[in-house]
Design an enzyme around this catalytic site. Structure first.
Site, mmCIF file in Angstrom:
data_model
loop_
_atom_site.group_PDB
_atom_site.id
_atom_site.type_symbol
_atom_site.label_atom_id
_atom_site.label_comp_id
_atom_site.label_asym_id
_atom_site.label_seq_id
_atom_site.Cartn_x
_atom_site.Cartn_y
_atom_site.Cartn_z
ATOM 1 N N LYS A 216 -5.396 2.932 -2.529
ATOM 2 C CA LYS A 216 -4.595 2.239 -1.534
ATOM 3 C C LYS A 216 -5.366 2.050 -0.222
ATOM 4 O O LYS A 216 -5.184 1.040 0.471
ATOM 5 C CB LYS A 216 -3.294 3.004 -1.280
ATOM 6 C CG LYS A 216 -2.331 2.982 -2.463
ATOM 7 C CD LYS A 216 -1.903 1.565 -2.814
ATOM 8 C CE LYS A 216 -0.771 1.556 -3.814
ATOM 9 N NZ LYS A 216 -0.299 0.174 -4.104
ATOM 10 N N TYR B 286 -5.011 8.058 -6.086
ATOM 11 C CA TYR B 286 -4.054 7.040 -5.653
ATOM 12 C C TYR B 286 -4.291 6.675 -4.191
ATOM 13 O O TYR B 286 -4.341 5.488 -3.828
ATOM 14 C CB TYR B 286 -2.631 7.584 -5.846
ATOM 15 C CG TYR B 286 -1.531 6.691 -5.344
ATOM 16 C CD1 TYR B 286 -1.115 5.582 -6.071
ATOM 17 C CD2 TYR B 286 -0.876 6.974 -4.144
ATOM 18 C CE1 TYR B 286 -0.078 4.775 -5.616
ATOM 19 C CE2 TYR B 286 0.157 6.171 -3.681
ATOM 20 C CZ TYR B 286 0.549 5.068 -4.421
ATOM 21 O OH TYR B 286 1.572 4.267 -3.970
ATOM 22 N N VAL C 31 9.821 6.474 -1.153
ATOM 23 C CA VAL C 31 10.945 5.572 -1.357
ATOM 24 C C VAL C 31 11.620 5.948 -2.671
ATOM 25 O O VAL C 31 10.958 6.334 -3.636
ATOM 26 C CB VAL C 31 10.479 4.100 -1.393
ATOM 27 C CG1 VAL C 31 11.641 3.161 -1.704
ATOM 28 C CG2 VAL C 31 9.839 3.717 -0.064
ATOM 29 N N SER D 136 0.850 -1.186 0.000
ATOM 30 C CA SER D 136 0.000 0.000 0.000
ATOM 31 C C SER D 136 0.887 1.238 0.000
ATOM 32 O O SER D 136 1.883 1.300 -0.727
ATOM 33 C CB SER D 136 -0.939 -0.028 1.208
ATOM 34 O OG SER D 136 -1.780 1.104 1.218
ATOM 35 N N SER D 137 0.582 2.220 0.830
ATOM 36 C CA SER D 137 1.332 3.470 0.865
ATOM 37 C C SER D 137 0.891 4.271 2.076
ATOM 38 O O SER D 137 -0.259 4.151 2.526
ATOM 39 C CB SER D 137 1.061 4.276 -0.409
ATOM 40 O OG SER D 137 1.502 5.604 -0.287
ATOM 41 N N THR E 173 12.423 5.623 -5.876
ATOM 42 C CA THR E 173 11.995 4.824 -7.018
ATOM 43 C C THR E 173 11.683 5.741 -8.194
ATOM 44 O O THR E 173 11.568 6.961 -8.062
ATOM 45 C CB THR E 173 10.723 4.020 -6.697
ATOM 46 O OG1 THR E 173 9.649 4.933 -6.418
ATOM 47 C CG2 THR E 173 10.926 3.088 -5.520
#
Length: 258
Positions: A168, A164, A197, A150-151, A199
């Site tokens: 999630k 978004y 993170v 998830s986030s 990415t």
């Protein structure tokens, strides 16, 4: 033999990691393989073919574990069965671990969101994990491990990422309910909630959103590393996590959003 000092706690296990050509998914796939699991990696587009091939080769050389990949569009409802069939064919074994990692992000504000945007985000981030679980269950060796990525955005409010965040938050709801439904045979279902993170996805997020996220992170005011997320997923995939289920674990450096 490859140089790998990680204990082989998942020897003989089979794992699926969706959206694992790069970023968090790639780190998770490598970590599970380093623990001994055979890993099926999914990727979505021709653009991801080369990094996926490189990851598979890296996993094989560095961990000695089996790894392969399959291309699919997780917005397609037939993709889940395609992935599971490919996994069973590749490894000839039951599936032990499912990591629902694949996701897309939308950075549109309320007035700009279209029904197409809604479908793309929710089909990938919420519907696809449901279809993956449904496809895996007949092949799941019990007790199995299901881990959703998830986030912190599921519980935070940042302008422009509401779609978004909502997708999630729905995945967290699925996590708790699946844990209640599947726990009778020891199968666990958990969720990991990364903060920002390092990415490719984070690089696409506007600085006006990233800046406050870093500022709200007590540990070194930095983005997380993919390996820091993969370690938590690895633990949740192992037998020693057998008493942990229905949990949404924040991996965010103490990110102050809850």
């Amino acid at each position: 033999m490859p140089a790998n000092n990680t204990p082989r706690t998942l020897e003989g296990k089979v794992a699926i990691v969706t959206g694992a050509s790069r970023g968090i998914g790639a780190a998770i796939a490598h970590d599970l393989a380093s623990r001994g699991a055979k890993v099926m990696i999914t990727y979505s587009s021709d653009r991801s073919k080369q990094p996926t091939d490189e990851l598979v080769a890296k996993i094989k050389s560095e961990t000695g574990s089996g790894a392969t990949d399959v291309q699919c569009d997780l917005k397609d409802p037939s993709a889940a069965k395609q992935i599971v069939d490919a996994t069973v064919k590749a490894f000839g074994l039951k599936i032990d671990i499912l990591v629902n990692n694949a996701a897309v992000i939308s950075d549109k504000k309320i007035e700009d969101i279209t029904t197409g945007d809604f479908d793309e985000v929710f089909y990938t981030n919420t519907r696809a994990p449901l279809l993956m679980v449904q496809a895996v269950l007949p092949h799941l060796r019990r007790p199995g491990r299901i881990i959703n990525i998830s986030s912190v955005g599921a519980r935070a409010a940042y302008p422009g990422v509401g779609l978004y965040s909502a997708s999630k938050a729905a995945l967290e709801g699925f996590t708790r309910n699946w844990a209640a439904e599947l726990g009778k045979d020891g199968t666990t279902v958990n969720c990991v909630n990364p903060g920002p993170v390092e990415t490719e996805m984070l690089n696409k997020v506007d600085q006006s959103i990233k800046g406050p996220q870093f500022e709200a992170t007590p540990i070194e005011k930095r983005a997380g590393r993919v390996e820091e997320i993969a370690e938590i997923v690895g633990f949740l995939a192992e037998g020693r996590s057998s008493w942990v289920s229905g949990q949404c674990i924040s991996a965010s450096g103490g990110h102050a959003v809850y």
